[in-house]
Design a protein around this motif. Structure first.
Motif, mmCIF file in Angstrom:
data_model
loop_
_atom_site.group_PDB
_atom_site.id
_atom_site.type_symbol
_atom_site.label_atom_id
_atom_site.label_comp_id
_atom_site.label_asym_id
_atom_site.label_seq_id
_atom_site.Cartn_x
_atom_site.Cartn_y
_atom_site.Cartn_z
ATOM 1 N N SER A 1 -36.234 29.805 -33.148
ATOM 2 C CA SER A 1 -36.666 28.758 -32.226
ATOM 3 C C SER A 1 -35.502 28.359 -31.328
ATOM 4 O O SER A 1 -34.334 28.546 -31.665
ATOM 5 C CB SER A 1 -37.170 27.544 -33.000
ATOM 6 O OG SER A 1 -36.101 26.940 -33.718
ATOM 7 N N MET A 2 -35.838 27.796 -30.135
ATOM 8 C CA MET A 2 -34.808 27.400 -29.196
ATOM 9 C C MET A 2 -33.898 26.328 -29.791
ATOM 10 O O MET A 2 -32.670 26.361 -29.607
ATOM 11 C CB MET A 2 -35.451 26.881 -27.903
ATOM 12 C CG MET A 2 -34.476 26.673 -26.760
ATOM 13 S SD MET A 2 -33.699 28.226 -26.219
ATOM 14 C CE MET A 2 -35.098 29.080 -25.508
ATOM 15 N N SER A 3 -34.500 25.382 -30.534
ATOM 16 C CA SER A 3 -33.688 24.311 -31.111
ATOM 17 C C SER A 3 -32.691 24.855 -32.135
ATOM 18 O O SER A 3 -31.551 24.395 -32.214
ATOM 19 C CB SER A 3 -34.604 23.274 -31.772
ATOM 20 O OG SER A 3 -35.384 23.878 -32.796
ATOM 21 N N ARG A 4 -33.109 25.856 -32.883
ATOM 22 C CA ARG A 4 -32.202 26.426 -33.877
ATOM 23 C C ARG A 4 -31.078 27.210 -33.211
ATOM 24 O O ARG A 4 -29.930 27.166 -33.642
ATOM 25 C CB ARG A 4 -32.980 27.332 -34.831
ATOM 26 C CG ARG A 4 -32.136 27.843 -35.990
ATOM 27 C CD ARG A 4 -32.961 28.639 -36.967
ATOM 28 N NE ARG A 4 -32.136 29.162 -38.047
ATOM 29 C CZ ARG A 4 -32.564 30.037 -38.961
ATOM 30 N NH1 ARG A 4 -33.825 30.478 -38.909
ATOM 31 N NH2 ARG A 4 -31.762 30.462 -39.914
ATOM 32 N N ILE A 5 -31.389 27.943 -32.132
ATOM 33 C CA ILE A 5 -30.367 28.710 -31.422
ATOM 34 C C ILE A 5 -29.327 27.757 -30.825
ATOM 35 O O ILE A 5 -28.118 28.009 -30.884
ATOM 36 C CB ILE A 5 -31.014 29.572 -30.315
ATOM 37 C CG1 ILE A 5 -31.904 30.652 -30.938
ATOM 38 C CG2 ILE A 5 -29.942 30.231 -29.450
ATOM 39 C CD1 ILE A 5 -32.675 31.466 -29.927
ATOM 40 N N SER B 1 -27.308 25.643 -20.602
ATOM 41 C CA SER B 1 -26.338 26.749 -20.735
ATOM 42 C C SER B 1 -26.979 27.941 -21.430
ATOM 43 O O SER B 1 -26.690 29.100 -21.114
ATOM 44 C CB SER B 1 -25.122 26.282 -21.529
ATOM 45 O OG SER B 1 -24.463 25.228 -20.868
ATOM 46 N N LEU B 2 -27.874 27.644 -22.381
ATOM 47 C CA LEU B 2 -28.542 28.719 -23.123
ATOM 48 C C LEU B 2 -29.431 29.544 -22.206
ATOM 49 O O LEU B 2 -29.444 30.775 -22.255
ATOM 50 C CB LEU B 2 -29.358 28.112 -24.267
ATOM 51 C CG LEU B 2 -29.906 29.087 -25.304
ATOM 52 C CD1 LEU B 2 -28.781 29.827 -25.993
ATOM 53 C CD2 LEU B 2 -30.736 28.334 -26.333
ATOM 54 N N ARG B 3 -30.178 28.857 -21.326
ATOM 55 C CA ARG B 3 -31.043 29.579 -20.387
ATOM 56 C C ARG B 3 -30.213 30.437 -19.428
ATOM 57 O O ARG B 3 -30.583 31.568 -19.112
ATOM 58 C CB ARG B 3 -31.913 28.586 -19.621
ATOM 59 C CG ARG B 3 -33.097 28.065 -20.417
ATOM 60 C CD ARG B 3 -34.094 27.359 -19.520
ATOM 61 N NE ARG B 3 -33.534 26.092 -19.003
ATOM 62 C CZ ARG B 3 -33.633 24.925 -19.614
ATOM 63 N NH1 ARG B 3 -34.273 24.853 -20.770
ATOM 64 N NH2 ARG B 3 -33.118 23.837 -19.073
ATOM 65 N N ALA B 4 -29.115 29.893 -18.986
ATOM 66 C CA ALA B 4 -28.248 30.650 -18.068
ATOM 67 C C ALA B 4 -27.680 31.888 -18.755
ATOM 68 O O ALA B 4 -27.598 32.976 -18.159
ATOM 69 C CB ALA B 4 -27.112 29.743 -17.572
ATOM 70 N N LEU B 5 -27.310 31.741 -20.034
ATOM 71 C CA LEU B 5 -26.769 32.875 -20.778
ATOM 72 C C LEU B 5 -27.829 33.948 -20.982
ATOM 73 O O LEU B 5 -27.555 35.148 -20.868
ATOM 74 C CB LEU B 5 -26.230 32.388 -22.135
ATOM 75 C CG LEU B 5 -25.443 33.397 -22.969
ATOM 76 C CD1 LEU B 5 -24.228 33.902 -22.189
ATOM 77 C CD2 LEU B 5 -25.018 32.774 -24.290
ATOM 78 N N GLU C 1 -24.161 26.129 -30.589
ATOM 79 C CA GLU C 1 -23.526 24.912 -30.065
ATOM 80 C C GLU C 1 -23.508 24.919 -28.540
ATOM 81 O O GLU C 1 -22.479 24.706 -27.884
ATOM 82 C CB GLU C 1 -22.101 24.769 -30.620
ATOM 83 C CG GLU C 1 -22.070 24.646 -32.143
ATOM 84 C CD GLU C 1 -20.659 24.518 -32.690
ATOM 85 O OE1 GLU C 1 -19.707 24.757 -31.930
ATOM 86 O OE2 GLU C 1 -20.524 24.162 -33.879
ATOM 87 N N LEU C 2 -24.672 25.195 -27.960
ATOM 88 C CA LEU C 2 -24.861 25.184 -26.511
ATOM 89 C C LEU C 2 -25.982 24.221 -26.159
ATOM 90 O O LEU C 2 -26.921 24.029 -26.958
ATOM 91 C CB LEU C 2 -25.226 26.581 -25.998
ATOM 92 C CG LEU C 2 -24.148 27.677 -26.081
ATOM 93 C CD1 LEU C 2 -24.772 29.014 -25.710
ATOM 94 C CD2 LEU C 2 -22.991 27.361 -25.161
ATOM 95 N N ASP C 3 -25.934 23.643 -24.959
ATOM 96 C CA ASP C 3 -27.068 22.841 -24.524
ATOM 97 C C ASP C 3 -28.129 23.777 -23.958
ATOM 98 O O ASP C 3 -27.870 24.950 -23.674
ATOM 99 C CB ASP C 3 -26.639 21.797 -23.489
ATOM 100 C CG ASP C 3 -25.961 22.427 -22.277
ATOM 101 O OD1 ASP C 3 -26.605 23.262 -21.607
ATOM 102 O OD2 ASP C 3 -24.788 22.108 -22.016
#
Length: 292
Positions: A260-264, A274-278, A269-271
């Motif tokens: 899940s997105m919350s677990r990732i 930043s996660l979507r950009a990565l 330790e990214l917001d």
């Protein structure tokens, strides 16, 4: 209980505690258990399926054998049919009604003879190897083909005997337990023959025991309809992952495994931004990698 003159009485409801049994003794005589005789007419026919190792008892239709009240019959060919399979007498059967054929079918009850050091009776291994020959043949034909055939058969037989000694009532059905153990052992023992292939390229020339040339790449078509495409996709993916930095590689694997997105977010330790950009960056790198 009333019987038709020549037909087996169909058991409407057999008490689960009432075992329908028969046996063939060392003297070659067929002995019918009291509970079984209650369902049989005065005359019966007896046969033995040597391929499935099944005793068949049906109504005599006027041409069968008259069985006395004591249930002991002399059936001349039955002992020879049984011993021709390699089985030794005596042999015991547990019977059940077969609705489709209108007769009783009897499966051999595995014999227990010797006592182990704990006082437990052990199975007769020679008999078990015959009773479960189909389990051995199936496993040897399907699994661990890198292992020489003679060795596969020896491994399977040894595994079956070990499993029989270890079997307990809580393990469930004996046959299913033996099959699982045999298949696991064959795959385990086969590793020594397959490890040497892991470092070889798919197109490296090899030869089978007959001297015919082949490569690992050639065998993929036989493995599955899309075997080559699947293997090439896995190789390409592994090569791409090796080019990624550790954090991007971890994100890719977590997405593949359905995190899940919350677990990732918590693990890396990214917001979320930043996660979507990565993730977009990884997708673009994958596109460029595939275009080569």
């Amino acid at each position: 209980m009333k019987h038709d003159k020549d037909h087996v009485c169909r058991p409407e409801a057999v008490d689960s505690r009432e075992a329908l049994r028969a046996s063939v003794g060392r003297d070659g005589r067929l002995r019918l258990g009291k509970a079984l005789r209650a369902y049989l007419p005065p005359r019966i026919q007896v046969g033995f399926d040597s391929e499935r190792l099944v005793l068949v008892i049906a109504g005599g239709d006027g041409q069968g054998i008259a069985h006395p009240r004591c249930g002991v019959l002399t059936v001349r060919t039955l002992p020879q049919q049984i011993t021709a399979t390699g089985l030794r007498l005596p042999v015991s059967f547990r019977l059940a009604w077969d609705e489709g054929n209108g007769c009783f079918l009897g499966r051999i009850v595995p014999r227990r003879r010797r006592m182990d050091e704990n006082g437990r009776r052990q199975y007769d291994m020679d008999q078990l190897l015959i009773l479960y020959r189909h389990v051995l043949d199936s496993a040897v034909a399907q699994l661990a083909k890198s292992t020489p055939l003679a060795e596969r058969r020896a491994i399977a037989a040894e595994a079956l005997c070990e499993a029989a000694q270890a079997h307990r009532p809580e393990h469930g059905c004996l046959g299913a337990y033996l099959e699982r153990h045999v298949r696991r052992r064959l795959l385990s023992e086969n590793r020594q023959y397959t490890t040497a292939l892991f470092a070889r390229s798919l197109d490296q020339p090899l030869r089978d025991r007959s001297g015919n040339a082949f490569s690992l790449y050639d065998t993929l078509c036989a493995a599955s309809a899309g075997g080559i495409d699947q293997m090439e996709a896995r190789i390409l993916e592994a090569q791409f992952l090796a080019t990624l930095p550790p954090r991007e590689r971890a994100l890719t694997r977590m997405l593949q495994e359905g995190f899940s997105m919350s677990r990732i977010v918590a693990v890396l330790e990214l917001d979320a931004r930043s996660l979507r950009a990565l993730a977009l960056s990884i997708r673009e790198q994958w596109r460029r990698f595939c275009e080569g």
